[in-house]
Design a protein around this motif. Structure first.
Motif, short mmCIF file in Angstrom:
data_model
loop_
_atom_site.label_atom_id
_atom_site.label_comp_id
_atom_site.label_asym_id
_atom_site.label_seq_id
_atom_site.Cartn_x
_atom_site.Cartn_y
_atom_site.Cartn_z
N PRO A 23 -7.20 7.34 3.38
CA PRO A 23 -7.81 6.04 3.05
C PRO A 23 -6.90 4.80 3.10
O PRO A 23 -7.38 3.71 3.37
CB PRO A 23 -8.32 6.24 1.62
N TRP A 24 -5.61 4.94 2.86
CA TRP A 24 -4.76 3.75 2.79
C TRP A 24 -4.43 3.14 4.14
O TRP A 24 -4.30 1.93 4.28
CB TRP A 24 -3.47 4.04 2.02
N SER A 25 -4.27 3.96 5.16
CA SER A 25 -3.81 3.43 6.46
C SER A 25 -4.74 2.38 7.05
O SER A 25 -4.27 1.33 7.50
CB SER A 25 -3.58 4.57 7.45
N PRO A 26 -6.06 2.59 7.11
CA PRO A 26 -6.92 1.52 7.64
C PRO A 26 -6.83 0.23 6.83
O PRO A 26 -6.88 -0.87 7.40
CB PRO A 26 -8.32 2.13 7.57
N LEU A 27 -6.66 0.35 5.52
CA LEU A 27 -6.56 -0.84 4.68
C LEU A 27 -5.24 -1.56 4.90
O LEU A 27 -5.18 -2.80 4.90
CB LEU A 27 -6.76 -0.47 3.21
N ILE A 28 -4.18 -0.81 5.12
CA ILE A 28 -2.88 -1.40 5.43
C ILE A 28 -2.97 -2.13 6.77
O ILE A 28 -2.50 -3.27 6.91
CB ILE A 28 -1.78 -0.33 5.45
N GLN A 41 3.44 -8.16 -0.56
CA GLN A 41 2.10 -8.71 -0.37
C GLN A 41 1.06 -7.60 -0.21
O GLN A 41 -0.02 -7.65 -0.80
CB GLN A 41 2.05 -9.60 0.87
N ILE A 42 1.39 -6.62 0.63
CA ILE A 42 0.46 -5.51 0.86
C ILE A 42 0.26 -4.73 -0.44
O ILE A 42 -0.88 -4.41 -0.80
CB ILE A 42 0.98 -4.57 1.98
N GLN A 43 1.35 -4.47 -1.13
CA GLN A 43 1.26 -3.73 -2.40
C GLN A 43 0.38 -4.47 -3.40
O GLN A 43 -0.49 -3.87 -4.04
CB GLN A 43 2.65 -3.49 -2.98
N GLY A 47 -2.98 -2.79 -4.48
CA GLY A 47 -2.75 -2.09 -5.75
C GLY A 47 -2.26 -0.67 -5.53
O GLY A 47 -2.49 0.22 -6.33
N ILE A 48 -1.57 -0.46 -4.43
CA ILE A 48 -1.05 0.85 -4.03
C ILE A 48 0.34 1.06 -4.61
O ILE A 48 1.08 0.09 -4.80
CB ILE A 48 -1.04 0.92 -2.48
N SER A 49 0.72 2.29 -4.89
CA SER A 49 2.06 2.55 -5.43
C SER A 49 3.11 2.30 -4.35
O SER A 49 2.83 2.41 -3.15
CB SER A 49 2.17 3.99 -5.92
N ARG A 50 4.31 1.95 -4.78
CA ARG A 50 5.40 1.69 -3.83
C ARG A 50 5.69 2.92 -2.99
O ARG A 50 5.91 2.83 -1.79
CB ARG A 50 6.66 1.25 -4.59
N LYS A 51 5.65 4.09 -3.61
CA LYS A 51 5.95 5.35 -2.91
C LYS A 51 4.93 5.61 -1.81
O LYS A 51 5.29 5.89 -0.67
CB LYS A 51 5.95 6.51 -3.90
N VAL A 52 3.66 5.49 -2.13
CA VAL A 52 2.61 5.76 -1.14
C VAL A 52 2.67 4.71 -0.03
O VAL A 52 2.56 5.05 1.16
CB VAL A 52 1.22 5.81 -1.80
#
Length: 156
Positions: A23-28, A41-43, A47-52
């Motif tokens: 799920p995260w890649s298309p949003l990134i 900015q992306i984080q 609201g994604i964790s720094r690690k992910v």
């Protein structure tokens, strides 16, 4: 948890999912496309964790979808789409059309898209590259291609 590796399957959908199937890649990619290009900015936007986020960005860089470009001497980087990544955004535009049609509800689409060539608000429409006619699932036949993994009686 180990992800299934779809990259070697003889299926273009599976190979594409290997790149953007979580799920995260298309949003990134969406964020980078609209100009949200720096890690912080992306984080903040997602609201994604720094690690992910670090893992996903590294994965997309390794696959040639995005590139890192330094923006100061620390070094810090911003992310830009490659040609391969820009074409992948076209896939996201098809997802937008579907989501706007089936999931937007009474409020309507959250974003409108103005076409540079004509200045009109519109959406992506799948068309045949040869005749220009609409090209949807009900309008095509599947045939084995040169990369077909196994020739069976059904595909021979």
């Amino acid at each position: 948890m180990q992800r299934t590796d779809f990259s070697e399957m003889a299926c273009s959908i599976a190979r594409t999912l290997d790149v953007i199937g979580e799920p995260w890649s298309p949003l990134i990619l969406r964020d980078i496309w609209v100009g949200i290009s720096r890690f912080e900015q992306i984080q903040a936007d997602l609201g994604i964790s720094r690690k992910v986020l670090t893992e996903r960005l590294n994965y997309l860089v390794e696959r040639g979808i995005i590139e890192r470009q330094p923006y100061d001497r620390r070094p810090r980087y911003e992310y830009v789409l490659t040609g391969k990544g820009t074409e992948l955004v076209d896939v996201l535009m098809v997802m937008v059309r579907w989501g706007d049609k089936w999931l937007a509800g009474e409020a309507g689409p959250p974003v409108l898209y103005r076409h540079h060539a004509c200045g009109q608000i519109g959406s992506v429409d799948l068309r045949c590259e040869h005749c220009g006619q609409p090209m949807h699932a009900a309008d095509i036949d599947l045939m084995p291609g040169p990369g077909t993994a196994v020739v069976t009686a059904a595909t021979a």
